[in-house]
Design a protein around this motif. Structure first.
Motif, PDB file in Angstrom:
ATOM      1  N   ARG A  32      52.373  41.096  48.624  1.00  0.00           N
ATOM      2  CA  ARG A  32      51.623  41.021  47.508  1.00  0.00           C
ATOM      3  C   ARG A  32      50.441  40.044  47.466  1.00  0.00           C
ATOM      4  NH1 ARG A  32      55.029  40.134  42.105  1.00  0.00           N
ATOM      5  NH2 ARG A  32      53.305  39.794  40.798  1.00  0.00           N
ATOM      6  N   SER A 157      43.567  41.200  43.387  1.00  0.00           N
ATOM      7  CA  SER A 157      44.867  41.552  43.712  1.00  0.00           C
ATOM      8  C   SER A 157      45.467  42.721  42.801  1.00  0.00           C
ATOM      9  CB  SER A 157      45.986  40.272  43.354  1.00  0.00           C
ATOM     10  OG  SER A 157      47.418  40.593  43.350  1.00  0.00           O
ATOM     11  N   ALA A 158      45.631  43.999  43.157  1.00  0.00           N
ATOM     12  CA  ALA A 158      45.941  45.148  42.491  1.00  0.00           C
ATOM     13  C   ALA A 158      45.105  45.274  41.387  1.00  0.00           C
ATOM     14  CB  ALA A 158      47.413  44.775  41.842  1.00  0.00           C
TER      15      ALA A 158
END
Ligand SMILES: CC(C)(COP(=O)(O)OP(=O)(O)OC[C@H]1O[C@@H](n2cnc3c(N)ncnc32)[C@H](O)[C@@H]1OP(=O)(O)O)[C@@H](O)C(=O)NCCC(=O)NCCS
Length: 178
Positions: A32, A157-158
Protein backbone atom coordinates in the motif's frame (compact mmCIF):
# COMPACT_ATOMS: atom_id res chain seq x y z
CA UNK A 1 26.23 -8.87 7.37
CA UNK A 2 24.68 -7.07 10.35
CA UNK A 3 23.34 -8.81 13.43
CA UNK A 4 21.34 -7.98 16.53
CA UNK A 5 19.94 -10.31 19.14
CA UNK A 6 16.91 -11.23 17.00
CA UNK A 7 17.80 -10.25 13.44
CA UNK A 8 20.38 -11.03 10.83
CA UNK A 9 20.68 -8.67 7.87
CA UNK A 10 22.46 -10.26 4.92
CA UNK A 11 22.75 -9.82 1.17
CA UNK A 12 19.79 -11.08 -0.83
CA UNK A 13 20.47 -14.43 -2.46
CA UNK A 14 18.88 -16.06 -5.54
CA UNK A 15 17.04 -18.46 -3.21
CA UNK A 16 15.23 -15.49 -1.63
CA UNK A 17 13.58 -14.61 -4.95
CA UNK A 18 10.72 -17.03 -4.47
CA UNK A 19 6.92 -17.18 -4.32
CA UNK A 20 6.87 -15.98 -0.70
CA UNK A 21 8.74 -12.80 -1.61
CA UNK A 22 6.48 -12.33 -4.62
CA UNK A 23 3.38 -12.73 -2.42
CA UNK A 24 4.62 -9.91 -0.16
CA UNK A 25 4.96 -7.51 -3.09
CA UNK A 26 1.52 -8.45 -4.37
CA UNK A 27 -0.16 -8.16 -0.96
CA UNK A 28 -2.12 -4.85 -0.85
CA UNK A 29 -1.60 -4.62 2.92
CA UNK A 30 2.16 -4.70 2.39
CA UNK A 31 2.49 -2.74 -0.86
CA UNK A 32 0.00 0.00 0.00
CA UNK A 33 2.79 2.44 0.81
CA UNK A 34 5.48 1.02 -1.49
CA UNK A 35 6.42 2.31 -4.94
CA UNK A 36 6.79 -1.30 -6.10
CA UNK A 37 2.99 -1.56 -6.33
CA UNK A 38 3.15 0.32 -9.63
CA UNK A 39 5.37 -2.35 -11.21
CA UNK A 40 4.14 -5.69 -12.53
CA UNK A 41 5.63 -8.25 -10.17
CA UNK A 42 6.80 -11.69 -11.25
CA UNK A 43 9.69 -14.00 -10.37
CA UNK A 44 11.42 -12.86 -13.57
CA UNK A 45 11.02 -9.21 -12.56
CA UNK A 46 12.42 -9.96 -9.09
CA UNK A 47 15.41 -11.70 -10.62
CA UNK A 48 16.04 -8.85 -13.06
CA UNK A 49 15.87 -6.30 -10.21
CA UNK A 50 18.23 -8.42 -8.14
CA UNK A 51 20.72 -8.71 -11.03
CA UNK A 52 20.66 -4.93 -11.46
CA UNK A 53 21.10 -4.15 -7.76
CA UNK A 54 23.21 -6.96 -6.30
CA UNK A 55 26.59 -5.27 -6.81
CA UNK A 56 25.44 -1.69 -6.44
CA UNK A 57 27.57 -0.34 -3.60
CA UNK A 58 25.60 2.91 -3.65
CA UNK A 59 22.43 1.11 -2.56
CA UNK A 60 23.24 -1.63 -0.05
CA UNK A 61 20.24 -3.90 0.14
CA UNK A 62 19.67 -6.49 2.87
CA UNK A 63 17.35 -9.40 3.51
CA UNK A 64 15.92 -9.06 7.03
CA UNK A 65 16.05 -12.55 8.59
CA UNK A 66 15.15 -13.93 11.99
CA UNK A 67 18.45 -14.83 13.63
CA UNK A 68 17.00 -17.86 15.39
CA UNK A 69 15.73 -19.71 12.33
CA UNK A 70 17.16 -17.81 9.37
CA UNK A 71 13.69 -17.07 7.96
CA UNK A 72 13.56 -14.14 5.52
CA UNK A 73 10.81 -11.70 6.62
CA UNK A 74 11.47 -8.50 4.66
CA UNK A 75 14.07 -6.21 3.13
CA UNK A 76 15.82 -2.99 4.03
CA UNK A 77 17.74 -0.70 1.69
CA UNK A 78 20.16 2.14 2.32
CA UNK A 79 20.39 4.34 -0.68
CA UNK A 80 21.00 5.71 -3.05
CA UNK A 81 23.99 6.94 -1.06
CA UNK A 82 24.95 10.47 -2.08
CA UNK A 83 28.65 10.19 -1.29
CA UNK A 84 29.39 13.86 -2.02
CA UNK A 85 26.91 14.80 0.70
CA UNK A 86 27.47 11.65 2.81
CA UNK A 87 23.72 11.20 2.93
CA UNK A 88 21.27 8.39 2.13
CA UNK A 89 17.65 7.36 2.29
CA UNK A 90 16.60 4.35 4.32
CA UNK A 91 13.56 2.26 3.39
CA UNK A 92 12.18 -1.12 4.34
CA UNK A 93 9.28 -3.49 4.47
CA UNK A 94 8.39 -6.43 6.67
CA UNK A 95 6.62 -8.75 4.23
CA UNK A 96 5.51 -11.36 6.73
CA UNK A 97 2.33 -9.94 8.26
CA UNK A 98 2.66 -12.28 11.24
CA UNK A 99 5.92 -10.51 12.08
CA UNK A 100 4.42 -7.01 12.30
CA UNK A 101 4.23 -5.29 15.66
CA UNK A 102 7.13 -7.17 17.21
CA UNK A 103 9.73 -4.46 16.90
CA UNK A 104 11.52 -5.98 13.91
CA UNK A 105 11.32 -2.86 11.73
CA UNK A 106 12.75 -0.69 14.52
CA UNK A 107 15.51 -3.23 15.15
CA UNK A 108 16.43 -3.43 11.45
CA UNK A 109 16.46 0.37 11.09
CA UNK A 110 18.71 0.67 14.17
CA UNK A 111 21.16 -1.87 12.75
CA UNK A 112 21.49 -0.12 9.39
CA UNK A 113 21.55 3.32 11.05
CA UNK A 114 24.48 2.32 13.29
CA UNK A 115 26.34 0.78 10.35
CA UNK A 116 25.72 3.82 8.12
CA UNK A 117 26.98 6.30 10.72
CA UNK A 118 29.57 4.11 12.44
CA UNK A 119 31.15 2.27 9.51
CA UNK A 120 30.28 4.22 6.36
CA UNK A 121 30.69 7.58 8.08
CA UNK A 122 27.52 8.95 6.54
CA UNK A 123 26.39 12.22 8.11
CA UNK A 124 22.65 12.21 7.42
CA UNK A 125 19.92 9.63 6.99
CA UNK A 126 16.47 10.37 5.59
CA UNK A 127 13.20 8.52 5.20
CA UNK A 128 10.17 9.37 3.06
CA UNK A 129 6.92 8.02 4.47
CA UNK A 130 3.40 8.28 3.03
CA UNK A 131 1.28 10.32 5.44
CA UNK A 132 -0.86 7.89 7.37
CA UNK A 133 1.76 5.15 7.58
CA UNK A 134 1.92 5.46 11.35
CA UNK A 135 3.73 2.17 11.89
CA UNK A 136 6.62 3.21 9.67
CA UNK A 137 6.80 6.70 11.15
CA UNK A 138 6.84 5.31 14.67
CA UNK A 139 9.53 2.75 13.81
CA UNK A 140 11.81 5.51 12.47
CA UNK A 141 11.02 7.81 15.40
CA UNK A 142 11.95 5.05 17.84
CA UNK A 143 15.36 5.05 16.11
CA UNK A 144 15.85 8.79 16.62
CA UNK A 145 14.51 10.11 13.32
CA UNK A 146 12.48 13.33 13.52
CA UNK A 147 9.94 14.92 11.24
CA UNK A 148 11.71 17.59 9.16
CA UNK A 149 8.95 18.46 6.76
CA UNK A 150 5.81 17.48 4.94
CA UNK A 151 5.64 17.39 1.16
CA UNK A 152 2.09 18.38 0.32
CA UNK A 153 0.07 16.06 -1.95
CA UNK A 154 3.27 14.45 -3.12
CA UNK A 155 2.01 10.99 -4.15
CA UNK A 156 -1.03 9.16 -5.48
CA UNK A 157 -2.47 6.41 -3.31
CA UNK A 158 -5.76 4.63 -3.94
CA UNK A 159 -6.81 7.43 -6.27
CA UNK A 160 -6.09 10.20 -3.75
CA UNK A 161 -3.19 12.57 -3.43
CA UNK A 162 -1.33 12.09 -0.15
CA UNK A 163 1.32 14.05 1.70
CA UNK A 164 4.75 12.54 2.33
CA UNK A 165 6.50 12.96 5.66
CA UNK A 166 10.22 13.51 5.44
CA UNK A 167 12.03 12.28 8.53
CA UNK A 168 15.74 12.69 9.13
CA UNK A 169 18.54 11.95 11.56
CA UNK A 170 21.96 13.55 11.62
CA UNK A 171 25.09 11.75 12.68
CA UNK A 172 25.71 14.33 15.38
CA UNK A 173 22.32 13.71 17.00
CA UNK A 174 22.83 9.96 16.70
CA UNK A 175 26.22 10.19 18.40
CA UNK A 176 24.64 12.06 21.35
CA UNK A 177 21.99 9.41 21.92
CA UNK A 178 22.50 7.09 24.90
C1 LIG B 1 5.56 -0.22 8.63
C2 LIG B 1 6.31 -1.49 9.03
C3 LIG B 1 7.73 -1.43 8.45
C4 LIG B 1 6.36 -1.58 10.55
O1 LIG B 1 7.03 -2.79 10.87
P1 LIG B 1 6.91 -3.45 12.33
O2 LIG B 1 7.99 -4.45 12.46
O3 LIG B 1 5.52 -3.87 12.55
O4 LIG B 1 7.25 -2.18 13.24
P2 LIG B 1 7.68 -2.24 14.78
O5 LIG B 1 7.13 -3.49 15.38
O6 LIG B 1 9.14 -1.98 14.87
O7 LIG B 1 6.83 -1.04 15.36
C5 LIG B 1 7.32 0.22 15.52
C6 LIG B 1 6.33 1.04 16.32
O8 LIG B 1 5.21 1.35 15.49
C7 LIG B 1 4.01 0.94 16.10
N1 LIG B 1 3.15 0.49 15.02
C8 LIG B 1 3.34 -0.54 14.18
N2 LIG B 1 2.33 -0.61 13.28
C9 LIG B 1 1.50 0.43 13.57
C10 LIG B 1 0.28 0.91 12.99
N3 LIG B 1 -0.27 0.32 11.93
N4 LIG B 1 -0.30 2.01 13.55
C11 LIG B 1 0.26 2.62 14.61
N5 LIG B 1 1.42 2.22 15.19
C12 LIG B 1 2.01 1.13 14.68
C13 LIG B 1 4.42 -0.17 17.04
O9 LIG B 1 3.47 -0.33 18.08
C14 LIG B 1 5.75 0.32 17.54
O10 LIG B 1 5.61 1.35 18.50
P3 LIG B 1 5.77 1.06 20.09
O11 LIG B 1 7.06 0.31 20.25
O12 LIG B 1 5.78 2.41 20.67
O13 LIG B 1 4.60 0.20 20.44
C15 LIG B 1 5.56 -2.75 8.49
O14 LIG B 1 4.23 -2.72 8.93
C16 LIG B 1 5.57 -2.84 6.97
O15 LIG B 1 6.54 -3.32 6.39
N6 LIG B 1 4.50 -2.35 6.32
C17 LIG B 1 4.36 -2.45 4.86
C18 LIG B 1 5.44 -1.72 4.07
C19 LIG B 1 5.74 -0.33 4.59
O16 LIG B 1 4.84 0.43 4.89
N7 LIG B 1 7.04 -0.01 4.63
C20 LIG B 1 7.49 1.30 5.04
C21 LIG B 1 7.55 2.23 3.88
S1 LIG B 1 8.14 3.83 4.40
Amino acid sequence: MLQSSRLLLRALEPGDLNDTYLSWLNNPAVNRYLETRFLPQSLEALQAYWQDHRDNSSSPWFAICLASEGRHIGNIKLGPIQWLHRRADLSLFIGERGCWGQGYASEAIALVRDWAFGELDLQKLNAGIYAGNLGSRRAFEKCGFELEGTLRQEVVSAGQRLDVWRLGLTRSRWSLSP
